[in-house]
Enzyme design. Sequence first.
Site, short mmCIF file in Angstrom:
data_model
loop_
_atom_site.label_atom_id
_atom_site.label_comp_id
_atom_site.label_asym_id
_atom_site.label_seq_id
_atom_site.Cartn_x
_atom_site.Cartn_y
_atom_site.Cartn_z
N ASP A 28 7.18 -10.05 -11.68
CA ASP A 28 5.91 -10.61 -11.19
C ASP A 28 4.78 -10.02 -12.05
O ASP A 28 4.72 -8.81 -12.24
CB ASP A 28 5.74 -10.20 -9.72
CG ASP A 28 4.52 -10.84 -9.06
OD1 ASP A 28 4.62 -11.18 -7.88
OD2 ASP A 28 3.47 -10.97 -9.71
N TYR A 33 -4.00 -14.12 -12.84
CA TYR A 33 -5.16 -14.84 -13.40
C TYR A 33 -6.16 -13.83 -14.00
O TYR A 33 -6.75 -14.08 -15.05
CB TYR A 33 -5.88 -15.66 -12.31
CG TYR A 33 -5.16 -16.88 -11.79
CD1 TYR A 33 -3.86 -17.19 -12.18
CD2 TYR A 33 -5.80 -17.75 -10.90
CE1 TYR A 33 -3.21 -18.31 -11.68
CE2 TYR A 33 -5.16 -18.87 -10.40
CZ TYR A 33 -3.87 -19.14 -10.77
OH TYR A 33 -3.24 -20.25 -10.27
N ARG A 65 -9.76 -4.11 -6.91
CA ARG A 65 -9.04 -3.85 -5.66
C ARG A 65 -9.38 -2.48 -5.09
O ARG A 65 -9.28 -2.26 -3.90
CB ARG A 65 -7.52 -4.00 -5.89
CG ARG A 65 -7.15 -5.47 -6.16
CD ARG A 65 -5.66 -5.70 -6.25
NE ARG A 65 -5.40 -6.99 -6.93
CZ ARG A 65 -4.22 -7.56 -7.04
NH1 ARG A 65 -3.16 -6.98 -6.53
NH2 ARG A 65 -4.09 -8.72 -7.67
N ASP A 120 3.57 -17.03 -11.97
CA ASP A 120 3.68 -15.67 -12.51
C ASP A 120 4.93 -14.92 -12.07
O ASP A 120 5.00 -13.72 -12.19
CB ASP A 120 2.42 -14.85 -12.21
CG ASP A 120 2.42 -14.25 -10.82
OD1 ASP A 120 3.02 -14.85 -9.92
OD2 ASP A 120 1.84 -13.17 -10.66
N GLU A 121 5.90 -15.65 -11.55
CA GLU A 121 7.13 -14.97 -11.13
C GLU A 121 8.34 -15.61 -11.79
O GLU A 121 8.40 -16.82 -11.94
CB GLU A 121 7.30 -15.08 -9.61
CG GLU A 121 6.24 -14.34 -8.84
CD GLU A 121 6.43 -14.51 -7.35
OE1 GLU A 121 7.53 -14.20 -6.86
OE2 GLU A 121 5.50 -14.97 -6.69
#
Length: 607
Positions: A28, A33, A65, A120-121
């Site tokens: 992942d 983005y 984050r 994205d995985e």
Amino acid sequence: MEEQNMESSSSSCFDGYSEHSRSIIHIDIDCFYAQVEMIRNPELRSVPVGVQQKNIVVTSNYEARKFGIQKCMLVTDAVKACPNLKLVNGEDLQPYRIASNKIFTLLQTWKCPVEKLGMDENFIDVTNLVQERVKMVDSKSVTVAGHAYKVASVECICGCHTRLKLASQLASEMRSKIFNELGFTTCAGVAHNKLLAKLICPLHKPNDQSLIFPEHACSFMSTLPSVRCIPSIGAKTSEALMSLNIHSVSDLQQVAPEILQKPFSGDMAVRLKKLSFGEDNTPLKQTGRPLSIGLEDSFKTVSVKSEVEERFSALLQRLIVLVREDGRIPVSLRVTLRKKDAKRLSSHRESRQCQISPSIFTISNGSLNVPEAGQSKLMSTVMRLFNKLVDLTKPFHLTLVGLAFTKFQDRMTGRGSMVNYLMNDISVQSVLNLTNDCDTSGCSMDYSAASPSSSTTTDLSDAEVEPSPKKPKKVNWIAKRRCLSKEDVASPSKLRVGELRLNSRELEKVSELRLNSRDRSLTPRASPARECLSDASDSMKDIAEGSNCDSCPGYVDQEVFSALPGDMQQELKAMWKNPSSSEVPRSSPRTNKAKSNTILKYFLPNK
Ligand code: DGT
Ligand code: MG
């Protein structure tokens, strides 16, 4: 680094008998983005970045984050939490698609099955590669790359511990390559099945990897707070489970199987139980290139031809972007309409497709292009098909228009393509002289909507009508798939925006995915249908006409040509000199088809 046992090995659910033969990696990309944006603009690397779609921050980098920015936060809330947040508009998905394809392509270099999940995985089944490596190592000296969920206590007799450790080393190699070649940091999960590989992946986020041994599956699963953390448990299933007072995965582990059999079928009850213990034998579905590339635009009602034309034109522009990214030369175009029947208060789909000339497309520096003349040609083909679908002497009401390229000349641009080796800059027309659009009249039912397996009818006729009663089924299915694929990832916030997307004006994005998923899964490779391609001898003639000397035509890269084996050079020269003489002796004069083992096959249209 192996983590110390946090709890004693849960012997009650040690599945000593289940199969551990596979080695699966799940990768992942971290804050996908946001990383794409940071790679495009390195100045963003050191600041908190949020990627905005409409009024939502769909993701943020790890710097942001730290300030509490979460996925799918409202922009207003995000800015309050982090006043220095640098917002980047992420509504154009093209850069993300391109990055996603590059990562997928890179992962394919290990020659193992790769299944792409969302953008994205990726799952990679490294079972065979591990089997090869295991022969070359001393199992005692093999170590875990990255983290292990728990220390392996007793070696499993099947040898899975060594295999999984080797798989963790492969995961590390893959992550390094993705970082070194493409600049993305990633997380990876390593396990003996897809479920555990995916669930263990985010354990050490970001930029790290984790492994889980089979005997810890049960205890790991019991730590998951909600049954929704299990990718295949969606909203409906979890609602049904909640009505049985089953909330956590541990609840599901403990519930008696007969209780599950009340709301679920026997098979489903067994599956749910197995999932709760981390058992999953789902095979990897190797991702291939889509069989068709299409877009749909739905709206309330359009009843005027000029407006239909505008919508088709906008769709075509976007479709061209997608087909350029794909790189294959389309040879068939399908137009779809959803017609509203005001009297019967129902609607139904109709579509019509026709062959298109590859000369519409050009290849320059290895990239597919559609010059303006080609675009006008495509547009007039679209409107010609539209005119056949709609009786313009009567009022019409449309609620959807769709465009799709449904067949491709893969060979012409593929890596192994002879033409690719020989071409400098060349319009496809000079290589192949395929006939122009050759749609024919007639209607047939589009069974693909009702039954994926029968969708090959599409290519047997250029017009299909979808029976109205099936349509809602299909739409539901598509919508469900879309939501499921987002909620598949253990992030509850994703579901919300997944739903949001379906309801929002971002329909174009949804329809893109809608078509992609539908086409990929509902359109098996069509059986050879009416061919409107000119025969091989015509194609060869075209090549010869492009020639400016006795041997090679002008477009051929002499250097590449000289590197070909002698017999191949001879064959090509003979063909350029006299196309018919080079071909006819090799094939039946009646069929005019080159034999499959001649170089001519590289210049023939795909059947
Ligand atoms: P991660 O993996 O936690 O480090 O962060 P991301 O950003 O990679 O999140 P992930 O893997 O769940 O999703 C990949 C990308 O997909 C993400 O960068 C933005 C997009 N995305 C995720 N969830 C949603 C959503 O609910 N709505 C929209 N529009 N995009 C989403
Ligand atoms: Mg991610």
